[in-house]
Design an enzyme around this catalytic site. Sequence first.
Site, short mmCIF file in Angstrom:
data_model
loop_
_atom_site.label_atom_id
_atom_site.label_comp_id
_atom_site.label_asym_id
_atom_site.label_seq_id
_atom_site.Cartn_x
_atom_site.Cartn_y
_atom_site.Cartn_z
N GLU A 22 63.99 -13.03 68.76
CA GLU A 22 62.61 -12.62 69.07
C GLU A 22 61.61 -13.75 68.83
O GLU A 22 60.50 -13.71 69.36
CB GLU A 22 62.21 -11.41 68.21
CG GLU A 22 62.98 -10.15 68.53
CD GLU A 22 62.39 -8.95 67.83
OE1 GLU A 22 62.66 -8.78 66.62
OE2 GLU A 22 61.65 -8.19 68.48
N TYR A 54 32.31 -5.56 71.87
CA TYR A 54 33.75 -5.35 72.06
C TYR A 54 34.42 -6.52 72.77
O TYR A 54 35.60 -6.78 72.56
CB TYR A 54 34.04 -4.02 72.78
CG TYR A 54 33.28 -3.77 74.06
CD1 TYR A 54 33.59 -4.46 75.21
CD2 TYR A 54 32.26 -2.84 74.09
CE1 TYR A 54 32.88 -4.23 76.39
CE2 TYR A 54 31.54 -2.60 75.25
CZ TYR A 54 31.86 -3.30 76.40
OH TYR A 54 31.15 -3.07 77.55
N GLU A 74 53.49 -4.55 61.31
CA GLU A 74 52.61 -4.15 60.20
C GLU A 74 51.70 -5.32 59.79
O GLU A 74 50.53 -5.15 59.46
CB GLU A 74 53.42 -3.71 58.98
CG GLU A 74 54.03 -2.33 59.07
CD GLU A 74 55.37 -2.27 59.81
OE1 GLU A 74 55.72 -3.19 60.57
OE2 GLU A 74 56.07 -1.24 59.63
N LYS A 99 54.51 -1.86 70.27
CA LYS A 99 55.43 -2.89 70.81
C LYS A 99 56.31 -2.17 71.83
O LYS A 99 57.42 -1.73 71.51
CB LYS A 99 56.23 -3.46 69.64
CG LYS A 99 57.01 -4.71 69.93
CD LYS A 99 57.69 -5.20 68.65
CE LYS A 99 58.56 -6.40 68.89
NZ LYS A 99 59.35 -6.75 67.67
#
Length: 119
Positions: A22, A54, A74, A99
């Site tokens: 990954e 934003y 996390e 994800k």
Amino acid sequence: MQDFVSIEGLEVLAVVGIFEWEQEITQPLVIDLKMAWDNRKPAKTGAIEDALDYDAVQKAVTSWITAKTWGLIEDVAEIIATRIMAEFNVSELQVRVAKPTAVKAARTVAVTIHRKREA
Ligand SMILES: Nc1nc2c(c(=O)[nH]1)N=C([C@H](O)[C@@H](O)CO)CN2
């Protein structure tokens, strides 16, 4: 009821994951943000300086995520929360990091955190 500024479905290509393979590829992360903000003043003045911009937030989040490699999502969520609170003067927010390509059998996987500045 509280006011919010939200960003939904912000897609960022990231190097993220706990496996070696990954760290060799990019994968999409999809970010949802719900940020507490008193929208009465910008509604009255019409000034972007009084608003939680934003567009500025999404640009910052994208640059933080793409600036380094990540393990757990996390950690991505925590950094986003900490930096938005510090750099955009947001006192409370919810961050969801999904994800979608991580688990083949699932539409998406995600973590959601809620952080509030200590009074
Ligand atoms: N709670 C989490 N579980 C898992 C994570 C993660 O970031 N948070 N990551 C992985 C792997 O990187 C996975 O996405 C590879 O398919 C596994 N579990």
